[in-house]
Motif scaffolding. Structure first.
Motif, mmCIF file in Angstrom:
data_model
loop_
_atom_site.group_PDB
_atom_site.id
_atom_site.type_symbol
_atom_site.label_atom_id
_atom_site.label_comp_id
_atom_site.label_asym_id
_atom_site.label_seq_id
_atom_site.Cartn_x
_atom_site.Cartn_y
_atom_site.Cartn_z
ATOM 1 N N SER A 93 0.821 -1.211 0.000
ATOM 2 C CA SER A 93 0.000 0.000 0.000
ATOM 3 C C SER A 93 0.851 1.256 0.000
ATOM 4 O O SER A 93 1.945 1.294 0.568
ATOM 5 N N ALA A 94 0.328 2.285 -0.649
ATOM 6 C CA ALA A 94 0.897 3.627 -0.591
ATOM 7 C C ALA A 94 -0.070 4.512 0.202
ATOM 8 O O ALA A 94 -1.287 4.380 0.063
ATOM 9 N N PHE A 123 -8.102 -24.513 -3.155
ATOM 10 C CA PHE A 123 -8.524 -23.178 -3.532
ATOM 11 C C PHE A 123 -7.984 -22.181 -2.515
ATOM 12 O O PHE A 123 -7.996 -22.443 -1.305
ATOM 13 N N THR A 124 -7.535 -21.050 -2.977
ATOM 14 C CA THR A 124 -7.127 -19.952 -2.108
ATOM 15 C C THR A 124 -8.039 -18.766 -2.364
ATOM 16 O O THR A 124 -8.187 -18.314 -3.500
ATOM 17 N N LEU A 125 -8.683 -18.281 -1.307
ATOM 18 C CA LEU A 125 -9.619 -17.170 -1.391
ATOM 19 C C LEU A 125 -9.032 -15.993 -0.633
ATOM 20 O O LEU A 125 -8.689 -16.117 0.545
ATOM 21 N N ILE A 126 -8.931 -14.861 -1.286
ATOM 22 C CA ILE A 126 -8.316 -13.674 -0.681
ATOM 23 C C ILE A 126 -9.301 -12.516 -0.745
ATOM 24 O O ILE A 126 -9.839 -12.207 -1.805
ATOM 25 N N ALA A 127 -9.544 -11.886 0.389
ATOM 26 C CA ALA A 127 -10.413 -10.704 0.444
ATOM 27 C C ALA A 127 -9.617 -9.551 1.036
ATOM 28 O O ALA A 127 -8.888 -9.729 2.021
ATOM 29 N N TYR A 128 -9.750 -8.365 0.446
ATOM 30 C CA TYR A 128 -9.116 -7.202 1.054
ATOM 31 C C TYR A 128 -9.935 -5.950 0.786
ATOM 32 O O TYR A 128 -10.741 -5.887 -0.131
ATOM 33 N N SER A 185 -6.301 -3.599 4.512
ATOM 34 C CA SER A 185 -6.114 -4.882 5.181
ATOM 35 C C SER A 185 -6.743 -6.012 4.374
ATOM 36 O O SER A 185 -7.563 -5.791 3.485
ATOM 37 N N TRP A 186 -6.393 -7.252 4.731
ATOM 38 C CA TRP A 186 -6.811 -8.408 3.952
ATOM 39 C C TRP A 186 -6.799 -9.647 4.815
ATOM 40 O O TRP A 186 -6.260 -9.661 5.915
ATOM 41 N N PHE A 187 -7.411 -10.706 4.306
ATOM 42 C CA PHE A 187 -7.233 -12.033 4.884
ATOM 43 C C PHE A 187 -7.326 -13.068 3.768
ATOM 44 O O PHE A 187 -7.898 -12.800 2.705
#
Length: 298
Positions: free
Chosen positions: A114-115, A151-156, A211-213
């Motif tokens: 992030s900037a 499977f990989t699930l990414i939320a941000y 942020s993310w998970f």
């Protein structure tokens, strides 16, 4: 610190830390309403190809393969909009994200960067929304009976305000044999799996700007997976928030893979899913209300 009409430049540097070659490399950056009138220029080196969707403000750069130790840079230059949304603390956060769509990722903690910059009072407008965004990845392109699938699930949260009530869900259908997948999430998200509906769910109360998970779901491919007509499976995950989401076009992501002839059951099953969202939690007389109905064929 930026004010109206300032020039802002972002640099996105993507590096493959190895040890293997990455395939299907894609870097994304949702610029929101930062750029004035979409007056923005781009450049990438080392073979990366960029694109920009002026309607969704999404910058994307792709590269078919990236060898271990190799890299590429992309530069985004724009004029600051006069109607950028004000975050509560006047601190803007803009996040870029990189994935390798064709190879498993060993460490997602460094896939986001992030900037941040401060806004001068009076140079932005109040706009209390979030933008929860999702990526879904799988670890191979062809599955047969009894093979493993992950499977990989990414939320941000790719916007300037904190998102609340985040729910990530994935209707996995009858992909897993005997409905016994394993799953885990990081960064405080709580996961569950319903073997009756074949639905994986992960929740987190709040997700700060930038942020993310990530959640990983693994299992064995069922012997009675339904065959799609073209033998190409499509599985979609989605993410929602109870706080207003100013861009619903990036709330779902799809993984696809091919089935080997004879390894799935011929039938005419389908699975339609609907997601309904609105634009606020509290309404009074004469308020404007907007409902969005999203229909997905899983």
């Amino acid at each position: 610190i930026y004010t109206w009409w300032d020039t802002i430049a972002f640099k996105l540097s993507v590096i493959n830390n190895g040890p293997n070659q990455a395939s299907g490399v894609q870097v994304s950056d949702y610029l929101g309403h930062i750029v004035w009138n979409n007056s923005v220029t781009f450049s990438c080196n080392n073979g990366a190809v960029w694109s920009y969707n002026a309607s969704t403000y999404l910058f994307t750069a792709t590269l078919p393969t990236l060898d271990a130790g190799s890299w590429f840079d992309c530069t985004i230059t724009a004029t600051v909009s006069t109607w950028v949304a004000c975050p509560p603390d006047m601190l803007f956060i803009n996040t870029g994200f990189v994935v390798a769509l064709g190879t498993p990722e060993t460490d997602f903690t460094n896939n986001i960067s992030s900037a941040t910059w401060s806004a001068v009072t009076g140079t932005c407008t109040t706009w209390v929304t979030d933008d929860v965004l999702m990526y879904k990845l799988d670890d191979t392109s062809i599955y047969t009976w009894w093979s493993g699938v992950t499977f990989t699930l990414i939320a941000y949260n790719n916007w300037t305000n904190t998102a609340t009530g985040i729910v990530l869900s994935d209707d996995l259908g009858h992909i897993f044999w005997d409905n016994i997948p394993t799953y885990s999430c990081n960064n405080g998200a709580t996961a569950s799996y319903d073997p009756i509906t074949d639905t994986f769910t992960a929740t987190i109360p709040t997700l700060n700007a930038g942020s993310w998970f990530a959640c990983v779901v693994s299992g064995t491919v069922s012997t009675w997976v339904a065959c799609p007509p073209d033998m190409l499976f499509i599985n979609t995950g989605s993410v929602t928030s109870t706080s207003p989401d100013q861009d619903l076009t990036n709330n779902s992501s799809t993984a696809t893979w091919s089935a080997v002839t004879g390894t799935c059951i011929e039938n005419t099953w389908t699975d339609l899913q609907i997601i309904k969202t609105d634009n606020a939690d509290i309404y009074t007389w004469w308020d404007t209300i907007a409902f969005k109905l999203s229909v997905i064929n899983n």
